[in-house]
Design an enzyme around this catalytic site. Structure first.
Site, short mmCIF file in Angstrom:
data_model
loop_
_atom_site.label_atom_id
_atom_site.label_comp_id
_atom_site.label_asym_id
_atom_site.label_seq_id
_atom_site.Cartn_x
_atom_site.Cartn_y
_atom_site.Cartn_z
N SER A 196 6.62 -7.11 -0.46
CA SER A 196 5.49 -6.45 -1.10
C SER A 196 4.54 -7.47 -1.73
CB SER A 196 6.03 -5.45 -2.12
OG SER A 196 5.01 -4.62 -2.58
N ASP A 225 -2.04 -4.57 -0.79
CA ASP A 225 -1.05 -5.65 -0.90
C ASP A 225 -0.44 -5.87 0.49
OD1 ASP A 225 0.53 -3.37 -0.79
OD2 ASP A 225 2.04 -4.17 -2.15
N ASP A 264 2.22 -5.08 2.09
CA ASP A 264 2.85 -3.99 2.85
C ASP A 264 2.07 -2.68 2.72
OD1 ASP A 264 3.80 -3.67 0.18
OD2 ASP A 264 5.54 -2.56 0.89
N ASP A 320 1.20 -0.48 0.50
CA ASP A 320 1.51 0.74 -0.25
C ASP A 320 0.63 0.82 -1.49
OD1 ASP A 320 2.84 -1.37 -1.47
OD2 ASP A 320 4.71 -0.27 -1.80
MG MG Z 1 3.79 -3.16 -1.82
#
Ligand code: MG
Length: 449
Positions: A97, A241, A243, A245
């Site tokens: 992340s 970011d 990934d 999310d």
């Molecule tokens: Mg993330």
């Protein structure tokens, strides 16, 4: 050496230190055993250790007898949604992340497409460390299948939602700039914006390159995006970011408005449309309470961490939820923080209200948040909290997550991080100066043993 961190965020560490192929395949084997050797969806972000991690995950899952569906580079929310839509037994998102490039992690997803709760994580961790998982017989070893372009299904499912009125957004014709840090959102976010009829300019959207800026979409990492919004006279800038999310927003003047506003914008739209409550974590802005009051809706607060918010949402049948770090959770699509959902709901808010981003920010009360952290190695948290409690005065003490002191127009929140060996000190107040002074006061209090 930085130790392996085990939490509801999954297992996380520095590659080659605590995160070795042996550790990774052991955890994948334990997770595969937890999934009873069923089908497991695997996706990852773009960091350099991704392919190595992926192979170690495959080895562990195959040993557990799992059928693996490899969806390749994709956002964490796309992995979550794929688990649900494909009827898989679980999923693993290989991503650290917001941590820097040298970190990586496994995020474990259950058959409902949600992160595992603490009890399940503890069980897997125990199995992995004690090597007590079962391995499949040679005839039952798992195999890997690959599905390409599954992100298109994510976009389609999002645009089919009743609350996402594609025509309305298209009619508005937004000019957008998007910065995906060269991470897992680099292909899918621009594609979504095109589908929504936006003009799309790209910054850091090459998944073959290393992260093009600091990984978190914090204002200090978004200079290039802000400049591009200004230079191109865009209506809005989006940043995620690695990934994808978490989503942050830059206004039409090229100013990063802070990650908390993403959920505020999305919530203002959904709470105005749907009758129901909102859930968010204890560290999220008071603006959420203000917006909820406007529509006469309840706010439920949980511990920090996606699964805690999701549990609170399910418990209270919330119509929206999320975290102040830019994570919007819209259960009509799925129970996961999702930058794609964030984009669609924010653009719905703007096209329905006819407001600009800065127009929305200006008409709401101003709060400034300060986020600091302090090393807690060797500190007794219990005694720290006792000292903090004595400073409460008229404030309300809240023990949802660590310790929070809440006053009518400000708050202080102290909690141990899930992902780093530090204590986080978060404050919010009507001016930047007051907010920073408040944070400094509690940092100093931590230091006085
Ligand atoms: Mg993330």
């Amino acid at each position: 050496m930085t130790p392996l961190m085990v939490s509801v965020s999954g297992i996380r560490g520095i590659v080659g230190e605590s995160l070795t192929p042996g550790v990774v395949s052991g955890y994948a084997d334990a997770f595969g055993t937890f999934c009873k050797g069923g089908t497991v969806v695997v996706g990852r972000d773009t960091r350099r250790s991704g392919p190595m991690m992926e192979h170690a995950v495959f080895a562990g899952l195959m040993a557990a007898g799992c059928r693996i569906i490899n969806i390749g580079i994709n956002p964490t929310p796309t992995v979550q949604l794929a688990v649900e839509k494909l009827g898989a037994s679980g999923g693993i998102a290989i991503t650290a992340s917001h941590n820097p490039e040298e970190w990586n992690a496994l995020k474990f997803i259950n058959k409902e497409g949600r992160f595992l709760g603490k009890d399940d994580i503890d069980r897997i961790s125990n199995d992995a460390e004690k090597d007590t998982f079962e391995n499949a017989e040679i005839s039952r070893l798992g195999e890997v299948e690959t599905i390409e372009d599954i992100h298109a299904d994510h976009i389609r499912a999002l645009l089919e939602l009743e609350t996402v009125k594609v025509d309305k957004i298209r009619k508005h014709g937004f000019k957008t700039v998007v910065d995906c840090v060269n991470g897992a959102g680099s292909i899918v976010l621009p594609e979504l914006l095109h589908e929504l009829g936006c003009e799309v300019l790209k910054v850091n959207c090459d998944p073959d390159k290393p992260f093009g800026r600091g990984a978190e979409p914090l204002p200090e990492n978004l200079d290039e995006l802000c400049k591009s919004v200004r230079k191109n006279n865009a209506d809005i800038g989006f940043a995620c970011d690695p990934d994808a999310d978490r989503l942050a927003i830059v206004d039409e003047n090229g100013k990063a408005i802070g990650e908390d506003y993403t959920l505020v914008l999305a919530a203002d739209y959904i709470l105005g449309m749907k009758n129901g409550a909102i859930a968010t974590n204890a560290s999220t802005t008071m603006l959420i309470d203000y917006i909820a009051r406007k529509y006469n809706r309840d706010v439920f607060r949980s511990k920090v961490g996606e699964i805690h918010v999701v549990e609170k949402m399910i418990e209270n049948s919330c119509v929206i939820g999320g975290e102040g770090n830019g994570g919007v959770i819209y259960p009509a699509l799925h129970y996961g923080r999702d930058a794609l959902t964030g984009i669609a709901l924010v653009l719905m808010q703007l096209s329905s209200s006819g407001k600009s981003v800065s127009g929305f920010v200006d008409e709401n009360p101003k709060y400034y948040m300060t986020k600091k952290k302090a090393d807690i190695t060797g500190t007794d948290l219990g005694s720290v909290f006792e000292r903090v409690k004595k400073t409460a005065g008229r404030g309300t003490l809240d023990r949802t997550d660590g310790l929070k002191l809440i006053y009518s127009d400000r708050w202080i929140h102290l909690r141990a991080s899930n992902t780093e060996p530090v204590i986080r000190i978060i404050t919010e107040a009507p001016t930047r100066d007051e907010s920073e002074k408040l944070a400094d006061k509690y940092i100093n209090l931590l230091k006085t043993e």
